[in-house]
Structures are given as structure tokens and as C-alpha cells.
Design a protein around this motif. Sequence first.
Motif, mmCIF file in Angstrom:
data_model
loop_
_atom_site.group_PDB
_atom_site.id
_atom_site.type_symbol
_atom_site.label_atom_id
_atom_site.label_comp_id
_atom_site.label_asym_id
_atom_site.label_seq_id
_atom_site.Cartn_x
_atom_site.Cartn_y
_atom_site.Cartn_z
ATOM 1 N N UNK A 248 0.802 -1.242 -0.026
ATOM 2 C CA UNK A 248 0.081 0.165 0.069
ATOM 3 C C UNK A 248 0.862 1.263 -0.008
ATOM 4 N N UNK A 249 0.541 2.012 -0.648
ATOM 5 C CA UNK A 249 1.271 3.448 -0.997
ATOM 6 C C UNK A 249 0.912 4.519 0.062
ATOM 7 N N UNK A 250 1.852 4.959 0.720
ATOM 8 C CA UNK A 250 1.462 6.368 1.360
ATOM 9 C C UNK A 250 1.597 7.667 0.492
ATOM 10 N N UNK A 251 0.449 8.216 0.419
ATOM 11 C CA UNK A 251 0.180 9.295 -0.525
ATOM 12 C C UNK A 251 0.860 10.677 -0.196
ATOM 13 N N UNK A 252 1.122 10.708 0.873
ATOM 14 C CA UNK A 252 1.909 12.006 1.352
ATOM 15 C C UNK A 252 3.238 11.780 1.186
ATOM 16 N N UNK A 253 4.017 10.691 1.594
ATOM 17 C CA UNK A 253 5.267 10.611 1.348
ATOM 18 C C UNK A 253 5.791 9.904 0.349
ATOM 19 N N UNK A 254 4.878 8.991 -0.405
ATOM 20 C CA UNK A 254 5.478 8.212 -1.575
ATOM 21 C C UNK A 254 6.042 7.116 -1.052
ATOM 22 N N UNK A 255 5.938 6.559 0.261
ATOM 23 C CA UNK A 255 6.867 5.422 0.737
ATOM 24 C C UNK A 255 5.794 4.265 0.443
ATOM 25 N N UNK A 256 6.255 3.076 0.122
ATOM 26 C CA UNK A 256 5.573 1.762 -0.145
ATOM 27 C C UNK A 256 5.512 0.989 0.800
ATOM 28 N N UNK A 257 4.339 0.591 1.727
ATOM 29 C CA UNK A 257 4.621 -0.304 2.888
ATOM 30 C C UNK A 257 4.149 -1.747 2.183
ATOM 31 N N UNK A 258 4.887 -2.811 2.789
ATOM 32 C CA UNK A 258 4.345 -3.988 2.304
ATOM 33 C C UNK A 258 4.389 -5.055 3.597
ATOM 34 N N UNK A 259 3.394 -5.658 3.530
ATOM 35 C CA UNK A 259 3.430 -6.872 4.742
ATOM 36 C C UNK A 259 3.430 -8.241 3.897
ATOM 37 N N UNK A 260 4.137 -9.114 4.313
ATOM 38 C CA UNK A 260 4.227 -10.586 3.834
ATOM 39 C C UNK A 260 4.206 -11.466 4.902
ATOM 40 N N UNK A 261 3.705 -12.700 4.627
ATOM 41 C CA UNK A 261 3.516 -13.734 5.826
ATOM 42 C C UNK A 261 4.565 -14.780 4.950
ATOM 43 N N UNK A 262 5.806 -14.847 5.390
ATOM 44 C CA UNK A 262 6.779 -15.865 4.747
ATOM 45 C C UNK A 262 6.469 -17.257 5.697
ATOM 46 N N UNK A 263 6.871 -18.359 4.916
ATOM 47 C CA UNK A 263 7.286 -19.595 5.577
ATOM 48 C C UNK A 263 8.404 -19.524 6.457
ATOM 49 N N UNK A 264 9.418 -18.808 6.087
ATOM 50 C CA UNK A 264 10.683 -18.741 6.844
ATOM 51 C C UNK A 264 10.704 -17.288 7.202
ATOM 52 N N UNK A 265 10.588 -17.099 8.557
ATOM 53 C CA UNK A 265 10.781 -15.861 9.204
ATOM 54 C C UNK A 265 12.144 -15.339 9.194
ATOM 55 N N UNK A 266 12.598 -14.274 8.364
ATOM 56 C CA UNK A 266 13.799 -13.926 8.183
ATOM 57 C C UNK A 266 13.834 -12.454 7.729
ATOM 58 N N UNK A 267 13.755 -11.365 8.413
ATOM 59 C CA UNK A 267 13.584 -10.221 8.151
ATOM 60 C C UNK A 267 14.586 -9.727 7.286
ATOM 61 N N UNK A 268 16.019 -10.081 7.645
ATOM 62 C CA UNK A 268 17.021 -9.576 6.868
ATOM 63 C C UNK A 268 16.863 -10.070 5.582
ATOM 64 N N UNK A 269 16.648 -11.325 5.125
ATOM 65 C CA UNK A 269 16.420 -12.003 3.998
ATOM 66 C C UNK A 269 15.297 -11.232 3.121
ATOM 67 N N UNK A 270 14.435 -11.186 3.928
ATOM 68 C CA UNK A 270 13.105 -10.346 3.128
ATOM 69 C C UNK A 270 13.445 -9.057 2.712
ATOM 70 N N UNK A 271 14.324 -8.084 3.353
ATOM 71 C CA UNK A 271 14.917 -6.962 2.982
ATOM 72 C C UNK A 271 15.816 -7.249 1.703
ATOM 73 N N UNK A 272 16.585 -8.112 1.756
ATOM 74 C CA UNK A 272 17.451 -8.546 0.771
ATOM 75 C C UNK A 272 16.787 -9.001 -0.421
ATOM 76 N N UNK A 273 15.673 -9.600 -0.317
ATOM 77 C CA UNK A 273 14.771 -10.048 -1.424
ATOM 78 C C UNK A 273 14.337 -8.922 -2.348
ATOM 79 N N UNK A 274 13.656 -7.900 -1.416
ATOM 80 C CA UNK A 274 13.319 -6.789 -1.978
ATOM 81 C C UNK A 274 14.268 -5.649 -2.930
ATOM 82 N N UNK A 275 15.321 -5.704 -2.097
ATOM 83 C CA UNK A 275 16.485 -4.894 -2.941
ATOM 84 C C UNK A 275 16.914 -5.639 -4.088
#
Length: 301
Positions: A248-275
Motif C-alpha cells: 500500500x502506498x503512503x500518498x503524502x510521503x510516496x513510501x510503499x509499505x508491504x506486509x508478507x507472511x513468509x514460511x521462513x521468518x527472516x527479516x534480513x532475507x526479506x529486505x535482501x529479496x526486496x532490494x
Amino acid sequence: MHTHRDLTGVLLGTLFGLGARLILMRSDYRQYPAYPHGRIVHIALGLIAAALGSVAVPSLYHKNYTAITFLSLAAQQFREVRNMERTTLNAIDKMELVPRGAAYIEGIAVAFEGRNYLAIFAALITSMTSIIFPWWTGLAAGFLSLLVVFRFMRGKTIRHIADVQTAPIRFDGHNMYVGDVYLMNVGLKENREIIEKRGIGIVITPKNGNARVTIANLGQRQAILYDVSTRLGVYRDTGEPLLIPLGKLALDTGQLALVTLPREYDPRMAIAAVESVPLLEAAVRMPVEANRQGEGRADHG
């Protein structure tokens, strides 16, 4: 002597053209093209492209201009490759828990078509150099063409245009937020508990105005969600729309917020995947440059 030189040029051109296609073909976490049958198809097409590119040079050198007809037929066939990939991926996409989306599919189809043209380019340059100059210069030209091909292989990703970081998922009643960005209303208590336990919140902050427009594209958002879900898995099954990854997009700042429910809970890997998500050609916009170029111009008409 000329026949020997022509044969050398054709062989070297075909070799480096096929090598260029092999360099460009990788089966990564998306598992496409599939191994081995998908690879066999594209290797065969790459070999045909390389042979056409290398044979065209001696044909034109000896004033046999019908070679142009073969190149035009090759271009038509490779356009059919693009249509084939689009049709195949659209059929596969219906079976995905998190689909790629039309923009991602079109980008993949265009890439497969373009890579055959790069194979022709490598073969053409190598063959032409080998025929006009000594054969060892053809080797040098072939390796140089592979460097050019490798350059075209490495496109830009999300990390080039935005900063990615995790953000807490919180609920205000039934309303779900990632950081300060509102995503949706989650009515069932069971779903809220699953999201709080397994969900990873991510905020993508664009670095400039161009990036803000690019990540706002729906096709680019879907590509991000697909890549993250493919690399980390997804904790959902069919018939559970509230557990699907969401952006979902924040219209005032242009930031994009994501929520995902992975099988493997690994926030660092999630950031690497997005990048590492590639920027889609259909999603890239450059309004800042366009506005700068338009400054000072008078209106016409």
C-alpha cells in the motif's frame, strides 16, 4: 583462402553467439526457464540465432543479399518466442498463490526476445572481424562482445532507487498499519494473530521523484510481492484473501509499505529479496527529467 576464412568466421561467430546466449540464461529462484526442457528450447534458439548472425556476414561479403531475408525471418521467429513466453507465463501465473502480474510477465517475455538479438549481435561482430582481419582479432572481438552482452544482463534493481527497511506491524482495532502506513481492515481475530506472529512489515522509501513514481506502479509492486514470496515462501492457501501479501502506498510521503507472511521468518532475507527485485521496463518513469527539459519551452499549437 577466402573459403577458409569464411568458414573460420562462421564457426567463431556461432561459438561466441551461442556463448552469449548461455551467459544470459540463468535459472534462479524463480525457476524459469525450467531445467532441463526449458533450457533446451532456449539453447536451440540461441544456436539458431548465432548461426544466422555468423552466416549473414560472408553472404553479404560475397554480395549475396538474400541473407537479409533470413535475418528478417529470424526477427519474426524471435517475436514469436516473445509471444510464446507470454502465453506460457500467463498460464502458469493462474496457478501461483502470489502471481507475477502482467507487467512482470511482459518484462520477462521482452527479455527472452532481446537476448536472441544479443546472440546475433555477438555472432555478427565476431564473424565480421574474423573475415576482414586475421582470425585472432575475431577472438578478441568475440570476447569484447561477450563483455557487452554481460553488461546488458545486469539491469537496475530496487536498491538503486529506494531504501528498504523493516517496520513494525501494529493493529488499531481492526485496522492494520505497517509503520505509519494504513494497509487494510482485518476483521477476524485469528487472522490478526497470524499476521502479528508471522508477518514481516517492510517500508520502501524512494530516493527521488522518479523512484516515487516507479514504485507506485502496480506492476512493480506485484513484482516485489512475487519475488519476496518466491524466495521466502508464503503462509497461505487458496480461499484466504486476507493472508495474501499486500502493498500500500503512503500518498503524502510516496513510501510503499508491504506486509508478507513468509514460511521462513527472516527479516534480513526479506529486505535482501526486496532490494534485488528488478526494475520493470514498463514501470520505470522519469518525470523529473521530463519536467526539467520542459522548463523554458513555449507551448505550441
